[in-house]
Design a protein around this motif. Structure first.
Motif, PDB file in Angstrom:
ATOM      1  N   MET A   1      45.580  52.763  36.889  1.00  0.00           N
ATOM      2  CA  MET A   1      45.394  51.463  36.089  1.00  0.00           C
ATOM      3  C   MET A   1      45.700  50.389  37.225  1.00  0.00           C
ATOM      4  SD  MET A   1      43.855  49.328  33.751  1.00  0.00           S
ATOM      5  CE  MET A   1      43.748  50.457  32.524  1.00  0.00           C
ATOM      6  N   ASP A   2      44.714  49.485  37.758  1.00  0.00           N
ATOM      7  CA  ASP A   2      45.098  48.889  39.055  1.00  0.00           C
ATOM      8  C   ASP A   2      45.404  46.933  38.350  1.00  0.00           C
ATOM      9  OD1 ASP A   2      45.604  47.374  41.545  1.00  0.00           O
ATOM     10  OD2 ASP A   2      43.386  46.616  41.296  1.00  0.00           O
ATOM     11  N   ILE A   3      46.308  46.381  38.449  1.00  0.00           N
ATOM     12  CA  ILE A   3      46.697  45.204  38.034  1.00  0.00           C
ATOM     13  C   ILE A   3      46.153  44.315  39.038  1.00  0.00           C
ATOM     14  CG2 ILE A   3      47.635  42.928  36.508  1.00  0.00           C
ATOM     15  CD1 ILE A   3      49.011  45.950  34.590  1.00  0.00           C
ATOM     16  N   ARG A   4      45.980  43.429  38.938  1.00  0.00           N
ATOM     17  CA  ARG A   4      45.132  42.738  40.526  1.00  0.00           C
ATOM     18  C   ARG A   4      44.496  40.617  39.759  1.00  0.00           C
ATOM     19  NH1 ARG A   4      40.451  41.498  40.612  1.00  0.00           N
ATOM     20  NH2 ARG A   4      38.765  42.887  40.456  1.00  0.00           N
ATOM     21  N   PRO A   5      44.812  40.344  40.830  1.00  0.00           N
ATOM     22  CA  PRO A   5      44.675  38.633  40.543  1.00  0.00           C
ATOM     23  C   PRO A   5      43.257  39.136  40.097  1.00  0.00           C
ATOM     24  CG  PRO A   5      46.153  38.838  42.124  1.00  0.00           C
ATOM     25  CD  PRO A   5      45.426  40.093  42.344  1.00  0.00           C
ATOM     26  N   ALA A   6      42.541  38.026  39.395  1.00  0.00           N
ATOM     27  CA  ALA A   6      41.482  38.070  39.211  1.00  0.00           C
ATOM     28  C   ALA A   6      40.402  37.321  40.215  1.00  0.00           C
ATOM     29  CB  ALA A   6      40.983  36.702  37.922  1.00  0.00           C
ATOM     30  N   GLU A   7      39.393  37.393  40.260  1.00  0.00           N
ATOM     31  CA  GLU A   7      38.564  37.264  41.670  1.00  0.00           C
ATOM     32  C   GLU A   7      37.019  36.424  41.162  1.00  0.00           C
ATOM     33  OE1 GLU A   7      37.272  40.067  44.064  1.00  0.00           O
ATOM     34  OE2 GLU A   7      39.334  40.220  44.939  1.00  0.00           O
TER      35      GLU A   7
ATOM     36  N   LEU B   1      40.895  28.508  36.205  1.00  0.00           N
ATOM     37  CA  LEU B   1      42.146  29.506  35.473  1.00  0.00           C
ATOM     38  C   LEU B   1      42.210  30.221  36.939  1.00  0.00           C
ATOM     39  CD1 LEU B   1      42.773  29.862  32.087  1.00  0.00           C
ATOM     40  CD2 LEU B   1      44.601  28.185  33.717  1.00  0.00           C
ATOM     41  N   ILE B   2      41.158  30.837  37.099  1.00  0.00           N
ATOM     42  CA  ILE B   2      41.007  32.294  38.260  1.00  0.00           C
ATOM     43  C   ILE B   2      40.671  31.508  39.784  1.00  0.00           C
ATOM     44  CG2 ILE B   2      39.399  33.428  39.136  1.00  0.00           C
ATOM     45  CD1 ILE B   2      38.075  34.766  36.108  1.00  0.00           C
ATOM     46  N   THR B   3      40.390  30.218  39.803  1.00  0.00           N
ATOM     47  CA  THR B   3      40.315  29.045  40.764  1.00  0.00           C
ATOM     48  C   THR B   3      41.886  29.270  40.840  1.00  0.00           C
ATOM     49  OG1 THR B   3      38.363  28.992  40.510  1.00  0.00           O
ATOM     50  CG2 THR B   3      39.533  27.351  41.606  1.00  0.00           C
ATOM     51  N   ASP B   4      43.221  28.840  40.136  1.00  0.00           N
ATOM     52  CA  ASP B   4      44.017  27.894  40.161  1.00  0.00           C
ATOM     53  C   ASP B   4      44.634  29.367  40.225  1.00  0.00           C
ATOM     54  OD1 ASP B   4      42.973  25.905  39.559  1.00  0.00           O
ATOM     55  OD2 ASP B   4      43.584  25.469  37.800  1.00  0.00           O
ATOM     56  N   GLY B   5      44.637  31.269  39.950  1.00  0.00           N
ATOM     57  CA  GLY B   5      45.458  32.189  40.425  1.00  0.00           C
ATOM     58  C   GLY B   5      46.296  32.629  39.144  1.00  0.00           C
ATOM     59  N   LYS B   6      45.500  32.317  38.251  1.00  0.00           N
ATOM     60  CA  LYS B   6      46.340  31.887  37.409  1.00  0.00           C
ATOM     61  C   LYS B   6      45.962  33.590  35.721  1.00  0.00           C
ATOM     62  CE  LYS B   6      47.684  27.875  36.135  1.00  0.00           C
ATOM     63  NZ  LYS B   6      47.898  26.217  35.245  1.00  0.00           N
ATOM     64  N   VAL B   7      44.597  33.671  36.611  1.00  0.00           N
ATOM     65  CA  VAL B   7      44.069  35.511  35.443  1.00  0.00           C
ATOM     66  C   VAL B   7      44.790  36.299  36.280  1.00  0.00           C
ATOM     67  CG1 VAL B   7      42.636  36.436  34.767  1.00  0.00           C
ATOM     68  CG2 VAL B   7      42.283  33.618  34.396  1.00  0.00           C
ATOM     69  N   HIS B   8      44.873  37.260  35.984  1.00  0.00           N
ATOM     70  CA  HIS B   8      45.040  38.625  36.426  1.00  0.00           C
ATOM     71  C   HIS B   8      44.325  39.591  35.786  1.00  0.00           C
ATOM     72  CE1 HIS B   8      48.872  37.743  39.824  1.00  0.00           C
ATOM     73  NE2 HIS B   8      48.229  36.338  38.690  1.00  0.00           N
ATOM     74  N   VAL B   9      43.406  40.639  36.561  1.00  0.00           N
ATOM     75  CA  VAL B   9      43.217  41.645  35.575  1.00  0.00           C
ATOM     76  C   VAL B   9      43.386  43.126  35.396  1.00  0.00           C
ATOM     77  CG1 VAL B   9      40.837  40.373  35.247  1.00  0.00           C
ATOM     78  CG2 VAL B   9      41.134  41.971  37.167  1.00  0.00           C
ATOM     79  N   ALA B  10      43.660  44.160  34.681  1.00  0.00           N
ATOM     80  CA  ALA B  10      43.447  45.040  34.248  1.00  0.00           C
ATOM     81  C   ALA B  10      42.612  45.973  34.806  1.00  0.00           C
ATOM     82  CB  ALA B  10      44.169  45.864  32.975  1.00  0.00           C
ATOM     83  N   VAL B  11      42.390  47.138  35.910  1.00  0.00           N
ATOM     84  CA  VAL B  11      41.556  47.794  36.191  1.00  0.00           C
ATOM     85  C   VAL B  11      40.920  48.711  35.882  1.00  0.00           C
ATOM     86  CG1 VAL B  11      38.762  47.655  37.404  1.00  0.00           C
ATOM     87  CG2 VAL B  11      40.391  45.053  37.198  1.00  0.00           C
ATOM     88  N   ARG B  12      39.982  49.603  35.554  1.00  0.00           N
ATOM     89  CA  ARG B  12      40.372  50.413  36.063  1.00  0.00           C
ATOM     90  C   ARG B  12      38.064  51.501  35.594  1.00  0.00           C
ATOM     91  NH1 ARG B  12      43.459  54.932  32.676  1.00  0.00           N
ATOM     92  NH2 ARG B  12      45.167  54.693  33.791  1.00  0.00           N
ATOM     93  N   ASP B  13      37.264  51.039  36.600  1.00  0.00           N
ATOM     94  CA  ASP B  13      35.889  51.792  36.807  1.00  0.00           C
ATOM     95  C   ASP B  13      35.652  50.392  36.334  1.00  0.00           C
ATOM     96  OD1 ASP B  13      36.416  53.883  37.768  1.00  0.00           O
ATOM     97  OD2 ASP B  13      36.422  54.264  34.944  1.00  0.00           O
ATOM     98  N   LYS B  14      36.131  49.323  35.529  1.00  0.00           N
ATOM     99  CA  LYS B  14      36.256  48.339  35.225  1.00  0.00           C
ATOM    100  C   LYS B  14      36.631  47.395  34.159  1.00  0.00           C
ATOM    101  CE  LYS B  14      34.664  49.297  29.947  1.00  0.00           C
ATOM    102  NZ  LYS B  14      33.940  48.618  28.763  1.00  0.00           N
ATOM    103  N   VAL B  15      37.057  46.194  33.944  1.00  0.00           N
ATOM    104  CA  VAL B  15      37.909  45.017  33.824  1.00  0.00           C
ATOM    105  C   VAL B  15      38.046  45.209  32.430  1.00  0.00           C
ATOM    106  CG1 VAL B  15      38.944  42.587  32.722  1.00  0.00           C
ATOM    107  CG2 VAL B  15      37.425  43.396  35.265  1.00  0.00           C
ATOM    108  N   THR B  16      39.642  45.821  32.285  1.00  0.00           N
ATOM    109  CA  THR B  16      40.268  46.272  30.595  1.00  0.00           C
ATOM    110  C   THR B  16      40.876  45.774  30.154  1.00  0.00           C
ATOM    111  OG1 THR B  16      41.139  48.231  31.276  1.00  0.00           O
ATOM    112  CG2 THR B  16      39.365  48.678  30.968  1.00  0.00           C
TER     113      THR B  16
ATOM    114  N   ALA C   1      33.724  39.567  33.415  1.00  0.00           N
ATOM    115  CA  ALA C   1      34.298  40.339  32.664  1.00  0.00           C
ATOM    116  C   ALA C   1      35.859  40.058  32.027  1.00  0.00           C
ATOM    117  CB  ALA C   1      34.459  41.719  33.168  1.00  0.00           C
ATOM    118  N   VAL C   2      36.547  38.368  32.770  1.00  0.00           N
ATOM    119  CA  VAL C   2      37.630  38.131  31.755  1.00  0.00           C
ATOM    120  C   VAL C   2      36.851  37.673  30.678  1.00  0.00           C
ATOM    121  CG1 VAL C   2      38.605  36.683  32.221  1.00  0.00           C
ATOM    122  CG2 VAL C   2      38.750  37.860  33.842  1.00  0.00           C
ATOM    123  N   ILE C   3      35.856  37.296  30.415  1.00  0.00           N
ATOM    124  CA  ILE C   3      35.079  35.700  29.461  1.00  0.00           C
ATOM    125  C   ILE C   3      34.793  37.476  28.517  1.00  0.00           C
ATOM    126  CG2 ILE C   3      33.487  35.446  28.212  1.00  0.00           C
ATOM    127  CD1 ILE C   3      32.741  33.143  31.100  1.00  0.00           C
ATOM    128  N   ALA C   4      33.812  38.214  28.531  1.00  0.00           N
ATOM    129  CA  ALA C   4      34.167  39.454  27.684  1.00  0.00           C
ATOM    130  C   ALA C   4      35.444  40.275  27.229  1.00  0.00           C
ATOM    131  CB  ALA C   4      32.997  40.694  28.791  1.00  0.00           C
TER     132      ALA C   4
END
Length: 157
Positions: free
Chosen positions: A1-7, A43-58, A13-16
């Motif tokens: 599982m990769d956790i990274r800043p959202a783009e 919030l994504i533009t401001d760098g406040k959102v991070h996502v956990a990704v394994r094939d897709k945002v989970t 995917a974040v909204i979903a």
């Protein structure tokens, strides 16, 4: 599982993810939970959102420095990934960010009616520090001190 800043490309995917995690609370609260009313693009533009990704945002976590702590606004995990430690991993990510910035703690809140979250945060070592109304929501506020040494002990892998 990769956790990274959202783009910006992660926005849908974040909204979903946030919708999937918080829509079940609409009936209980009698209104949309705060994370469903959030401008995630900003919030994504401001760098406040991070996502956990394994094939897709989970999973999604929204946090930022505030005073002596990192403030966590949202933790969301898609239903099919619940119960597998992803929420704990996302909170560990915020704790690591606090340690890296030399901050003393992480703080977060949940709605008083989200009773399962209250016990979950307590089980992770958070202490309730306040209850009150903010933005029309009755919230329970939590704080967890962080330190490089304690970080490895408080969120077992």
């Amino acid at each position: 599982m990769d956790i990274r800043p959202a783009e910006p490309a992660d926005l849908d995917a974040v909204i979903a993810c946030v919708r999937a995690a918080y829509t079940p609370y609409v009936e209980r609260l009698g209104k949309l939970p705060a994370p469903l009313q959030t401008d995630h693009a900003r919030l994504i533009t401001d760098g406040k959102v991070h996502v956990a990704v394994r094939d897709k945002v989970t999973g999604v976590i929204v946090f930022h420095p505030r005073g002596d702590h990192v403030h966590v606004e949202t933790v969301a995990v898609v239903p099919e990934a619940r119960g597998k430690g992803l929420g704990r991993m996302l909170l560990r990510h915020a704790e690591t960010a606090a340690v890296a910035r030399g901050l003393a703690a992480i703080e977060l809140y949940t709605n008083v009616l989200m009773i399962e979250n209250i016990s979950y945060y307590r089980s992770l070592g958070f202490t309730e520090i306040h209850r009150g109304e903010e933005d029309g929501f009755h919230r329970v506020y939590f704080r967890k001190p962080v330190s490089p040494l304690e970080q490895s002990r408080t969120f077992p892998k």
